[in-house]
Design a protein around this motif. Structure first.
Motif, PDB file in Angstrom:
ATOM      1  N   GLN A  72      22.160 -71.447  16.141  1.00  0.00           N
ATOM      2  CA  GLN A  72      22.801 -72.253  15.312  1.00  0.00           C
ATOM      3  C   GLN A  72      24.346 -72.234  15.738  1.00  0.00           C
ATOM      4  OE1 GLN A  72      20.169 -71.416  11.599  1.00  0.00           O
ATOM      5  NE2 GLN A  72      21.306 -72.982  10.850  1.00  0.00           N
ATOM      6  N   THR A  73      25.240 -72.234  15.564  1.00  0.00           N
ATOM      7  CA  THR A  73      26.592 -72.430  15.778  1.00  0.00           C
ATOM      8  C   THR A  73      27.218 -70.677  15.677  1.00  0.00           C
ATOM      9  OG1 THR A  73      27.506 -73.597  14.760  1.00  0.00           O
ATOM     10  CG2 THR A  73      27.711 -73.689  17.472  1.00  0.00           C
ATOM     11  N   ASN A  74      27.063 -70.735  14.067  1.00  0.00           N
ATOM     12  CA  ASN A  74      27.389 -69.864  12.531  1.00  0.00           C
ATOM     13  C   ASN A  74      26.869 -68.236  13.129  1.00  0.00           C
ATOM     14  OD1 ASN A  74      25.048 -70.884  11.998  1.00  0.00           O
ATOM     15  ND2 ASN A  74      25.939 -71.413   9.774  1.00  0.00           N
ATOM     16  N   LYS A  75      25.377 -68.252  13.579  1.00  0.00           N
ATOM     17  CA  LYS A  75      25.068 -67.244  14.312  1.00  0.00           C
ATOM     18  C   LYS A  75      25.423 -66.436  15.613  1.00  0.00           C
ATOM     19  CE  LYS A  75      22.393 -67.956  10.409  1.00  0.00           C
ATOM     20  NZ  LYS A  75      21.202 -68.049  10.360  1.00  0.00           N
ATOM     21  N   VAL A  76      26.277 -67.549  16.083  1.00  0.00           N
ATOM     22  CA  VAL A  76      26.535 -66.471  17.772  1.00  0.00           C
ATOM     23  C   VAL A  76      27.285 -65.401  17.773  1.00  0.00           C
ATOM     24  CG1 VAL A  76      28.346 -67.239  19.524  1.00  0.00           C
ATOM     25  CG2 VAL A  76      26.586 -68.806  18.402  1.00  0.00           C
ATOM     26  N   LYS A  77      28.017 -65.061  16.261  1.00  0.00           N
ATOM     27  CA  LYS A  77      28.557 -64.142  15.744  1.00  0.00           C
ATOM     28  C   LYS A  77      28.058 -62.693  16.220  1.00  0.00           C
ATOM     29  CE  LYS A  77      29.788 -65.114  11.347  1.00  0.00           C
ATOM     30  NZ  LYS A  77      29.690 -66.626  10.834  1.00  0.00           N
ATOM     31  N   TYR A  78      26.928 -62.903  16.328  1.00  0.00           N
ATOM     32  CA  TYR A  78      26.225 -61.884  15.367  1.00  0.00           C
ATOM     33  C   TYR A  78      25.179 -61.483  16.415  1.00  0.00           C
ATOM     34  CZ  TYR A  78      26.441 -63.540  10.427  1.00  0.00           C
ATOM     35  OH  TYR A  78      27.026 -63.888   9.375  1.00  0.00           O
ATOM     36  N   ILE A  79      25.008 -62.138  17.252  1.00  0.00           N
ATOM     37  CA  ILE A  79      24.364 -61.747  18.258  1.00  0.00           C
ATOM     38  C   ILE A  79      24.914 -61.559  19.790  1.00  0.00           C
ATOM     39  CG2 ILE A  79      22.310 -63.242  17.907  1.00  0.00           C
ATOM     40  CD1 ILE A  79      22.669 -64.980  20.048  1.00  0.00           C
ATOM     41  N   VAL A  80      26.007 -62.161  19.714  1.00  0.00           N
ATOM     42  CA  VAL A  80      27.611 -61.772  20.872  1.00  0.00           C
ATOM     43  C   VAL A  80      27.234 -60.638  21.223  1.00  0.00           C
ATOM     44  CG1 VAL A  80      29.573 -62.764  21.410  1.00  0.00           C
ATOM     45  CG2 VAL A  80      28.308 -63.674  21.536  1.00  0.00           C
ATOM     46  N   PRO A  81      27.442 -59.709  20.575  1.00  0.00           N
ATOM     47  CA  PRO A  81      27.953 -58.065  21.041  1.00  0.00           C
ATOM     48  C   PRO A  81      27.226 -57.338  22.103  1.00  0.00           C
ATOM     49  CG  PRO A  81      28.569 -58.389  18.502  1.00  0.00           C
ATOM     50  CD  PRO A  81      27.457 -59.453  18.957  1.00  0.00           C
ATOM     51  N   TYR A  82      25.998 -57.585  21.432  1.00  0.00           N
ATOM     52  CA  TYR A  82      24.719 -56.987  22.408  1.00  0.00           C
ATOM     53  C   TYR A  82      23.512 -57.577  23.187  1.00  0.00           C
ATOM     54  CZ  TYR A  82      21.272 -58.280  18.283  1.00  0.00           C
ATOM     55  OH  TYR A  82      20.909 -59.155  17.226  1.00  0.00           O
ATOM     56  N   ILE A  83      23.803 -59.251  22.792  1.00  0.00           N
ATOM     57  CA  ILE A  83      22.535 -60.033  23.642  1.00  0.00           C
ATOM     58  C   ILE A  83      23.093 -60.145  25.439  1.00  0.00           C
ATOM     59  CG2 ILE A  83      23.942 -61.772  23.461  1.00  0.00           C
ATOM     60  CD1 ILE A  83      20.718 -61.138  22.146  1.00  0.00           C
ATOM     61  N   SER A  84      21.617 -59.710  25.351  1.00  0.00           N
ATOM     62  CA  SER A  84      21.814 -59.850  27.367  1.00  0.00           C
ATOM     63  C   SER A  84      21.778 -61.369  27.952  1.00  0.00           C
ATOM     64  CB  SER A  84      20.466 -59.274  27.862  1.00  0.00           C
ATOM     65  OG  SER A  84      20.450 -59.199  29.187  1.00  0.00           O
ATOM     66  N   MET A  85      21.213 -61.818  27.288  1.00  0.00           N
ATOM     67  CA  MET A  85      20.981 -63.077  27.965  1.00  0.00           C
ATOM     68  C   MET A  85      20.759 -64.108  26.178  1.00  0.00           C
ATOM     69  SD  MET A  85      19.518 -65.527  30.655  1.00  0.00           S
ATOM     70  CE  MET A  85      20.046 -64.965  32.180  1.00  0.00           C
ATOM     71  N   ILE A  86      21.500 -65.723  26.676  1.00  0.00           N
ATOM     72  CA  ILE A  86      21.086 -66.832  25.858  1.00  0.00           C
ATOM     73  C   ILE A  86      20.204 -67.215  26.398  1.00  0.00           C
ATOM     74  CG2 ILE A  86      22.169 -68.947  23.970  1.00  0.00           C
ATOM     75  CD1 ILE A  86      24.320 -66.827  23.011  1.00  0.00           C
ATOM     76  N   GLU A  87      19.243 -67.343  26.229  1.00  0.00           N
ATOM     77  CA  GLU A  87      18.149 -68.650  26.923  1.00  0.00           C
ATOM     78  C   GLU A  87      18.494 -70.218  26.820  1.00  0.00           C
ATOM     79  OE1 GLU A  87      14.990 -67.866  28.765  1.00  0.00           O
ATOM     80  OE2 GLU A  87      14.807 -65.958  28.340  1.00  0.00           O
ATOM     81  N   ALA A  88      19.285 -70.409  25.065  1.00  0.00           N
ATOM     82  CA  ALA A  88      18.418 -71.580  24.713  1.00  0.00           C
ATOM     83  C   ALA A  88      19.407 -72.451  24.557  1.00  0.00           C
ATOM     84  CB  ALA A  88      17.855 -71.567  24.028  1.00  0.00           C
ATOM     85  N   VAL A  89      20.688 -72.907  25.272  1.00  0.00           N
ATOM     86  CA  VAL A  89      21.838 -73.424  25.223  1.00  0.00           C
ATOM     87  C   VAL A  89      21.545 -74.298  25.675  1.00  0.00           C
ATOM     88  CG1 VAL A  89      24.321 -73.578  26.316  1.00  0.00           C
ATOM     89  CG2 VAL A  89      23.101 -71.325  25.358  1.00  0.00           C
ATOM     90  N   ASP A  90      21.258 -75.580  24.093  1.00  0.00           N
ATOM     91  CA  ASP A  90      21.460 -76.694  24.023  1.00  0.00           C
ATOM     92  C   ASP A  90      22.456 -77.885  23.881  1.00  0.00           C
ATOM     93  OD1 ASP A  90      21.053 -76.017  21.389  1.00  0.00           O
ATOM     94  OD2 ASP A  90      19.094 -76.746  20.854  1.00  0.00           O
ATOM     95  N   SER A  91      23.411 -77.223  23.833  1.00  0.00           N
ATOM     96  CA  SER A  91      25.445 -78.016  23.686  1.00  0.00           C
ATOM     97  C   SER A  91      26.480 -77.671  23.781  1.00  0.00           C
ATOM     98  CB  SER A  91      24.414 -78.305  21.785  1.00  0.00           C
ATOM     99  OG  SER A  91      25.481 -77.163  21.152  1.00  0.00           O
ATOM    100  N   LEU A  92      27.446 -78.419  24.085  1.00  0.00           N
ATOM    101  CA  LEU A  92      28.613 -77.500  24.023  1.00  0.00           C
ATOM    102  C   LEU A  92      29.075 -77.210  23.229  1.00  0.00           C
ATOM    103  CD1 LEU A  92      30.821 -78.445  26.350  1.00  0.00           C
ATOM    104  CD2 LEU A  92      31.271 -79.938  25.418  1.00  0.00           C
ATOM    105  N   LYS A  93      28.709 -78.087  22.363  1.00  0.00           N
ATOM    106  CA  LYS A  93      29.528 -76.833  20.914  1.00  0.00           C
ATOM    107  C   LYS A  93      29.048 -75.535  20.896  1.00  0.00           C
ATOM    108  CE  LYS A  93      28.958 -77.193  15.400  1.00  0.00           C
ATOM    109  NZ  LYS A  93      27.752 -77.778  14.774  1.00  0.00           N
ATOM    110  N   LEU A  94      27.841 -75.265  20.892  1.00  0.00           N
ATOM    111  CA  LEU A  94      26.904 -74.029  21.215  1.00  0.00           C
ATOM    112  C   LEU A  94      28.062 -73.038  21.989  1.00  0.00           C
ATOM    113  CD1 LEU A  94      25.112 -71.820  19.890  1.00  0.00           C
ATOM    114  CD2 LEU A  94      23.750 -72.713  21.269  1.00  0.00           C
ATOM    115  N   LEU A  95      27.643 -73.911  23.055  1.00  0.00           N
ATOM    116  CA  LEU A  95      28.575 -73.214  24.508  1.00  0.00           C
ATOM    117  C   LEU A  95      30.529 -72.559  23.781  1.00  0.00           C
ATOM    118  CD1 LEU A  95      27.235 -72.930  26.963  1.00  0.00           C
ATOM    119  CD2 LEU A  95      28.853 -74.585  28.240  1.00  0.00           C
ATOM    120  N   ARG A  96      30.861 -73.300  23.217  1.00  0.00           N
ATOM    121  CA  ARG A  96      32.079 -73.637  23.200  1.00  0.00           C
ATOM    122  C   ARG A  96      32.555 -72.022  21.565  1.00  0.00           C
ATOM    123  NH1 ARG A  96      33.430 -79.436  21.599  1.00  0.00           N
ATOM    124  NH2 ARG A  96      33.973 -80.422  23.310  1.00  0.00           N
TER     125      ARG A  96
END
Ligand code: PLP
Length: 223
Positions: A72-96
């Motif tokens: 979910q887009t509202n969870k992105v901020k929590y994982i971005v600091p350490y994540i190595s790869m986000i495998e399941a991007v399924d929308s432009l909104k999420l990419l943004r």
């Protein structure tokens, strides 16, 4: 404990050259992850933000965490600091949102675009047409903090091998199309994440570079 070490080595012995293992540890305790870690496994996949956060905090820092679930887009901020790869991007909104959060942390986040090829209506992912549109639209080119490294997909959950093979072939051909249309001169676009416990041997025959295996290593999940 399930014999994680033995299972891990059995799986590794069956991997083709050029195929890497993402050990899917969702719903399994940290001690299972450590058993695999002690045997040298460093790449693990999780599908829930809170669970991956807790495991990231508790476990060795050289683990490469892949987020494999619907994000979910509202969870992105929590994982971005350490994540190595986000495998399941399924929308432009999420990419943004990944671009926005990654910029804040001054890092580049590697992602895969998730394709919806399986017939099940419940699976997430971009249809091939939606994926073509997202790439043709071109906004992703202006996202310096997002690196699109390839494609990910899940085949149908069925005993019908012909159908599974067809789905992997569809994914493989689509990868070739996207690679030549958009990423021909980009060596980082090279990943094909397909294959799970029950179908990874087939996936390897159809271009997979990354298999996501949980049950075969860690045993059945207790939800
Ligand atoms: C849970 C999960 C897997 C692992 O499935 P197994 O059948 O346990 O190997 C792989 N990929 C995704 C996206 C998953 O959610």
């Amino acid at each position: 404990m399930y014999d994680v070490k033995k299972n891990l080595h059995e799986v590794l012995a069956t991997l083709s050259d050029g195929v890497r293992l993402v050990a899917i540890s969702k719903y399994h305790p940290a001690e299972y992850i450590m058993a695999a870690y002690e045997e040298g496994q460093r790449v693990f996949g999780e599908s829930h933000e809170q669970e991956i956060r807790e495991k990231h905090e508790a476990l060795p820092k050289d683990i490469e965490w892949h987020f494999i679930g619907h994000l979910q887009t509202n969870k992105v901020k929590y994982i971005v600091p350490y994540i190595s790869m986000i495998e399941a991007v399924d929308s432009l909104k999420l990419l943004r949102e990944i671009e926005k959060q990654a910029a804040k942390h001054d890092r580049v986040v590697r992602v895969l675009l998730e394709l919806h090829i399986a017939e099940e209506a419940t699976k997430y992912g971009l249809t091939l047409e939606a994926c073509r549109q997202l790439l043709a639209d071109g906004e992703w080119r202006d996202m310096p903090h997002v690196k699109i490294c390839g494609l990910m997909m899940m085949a149908s959950n069925t005993d019908d091998e012909v159908r599974i093979i067809n789905e992997f072939q569809t994914a493989e051909h689509f990868y070739d199309e996207v690679k030549s249309n958009y990423f021909a001169s980009d060596p980082d676009f090279c990943e094909r994440s397909w294959g799970m416990s029950d179908d990874y041997l087939l996936a390897q025959q159809h271009g997979s570079t990354m298999v996501r295996i949980g049950t075969r290593i860690f045993g059945p999940r207790v939800y």
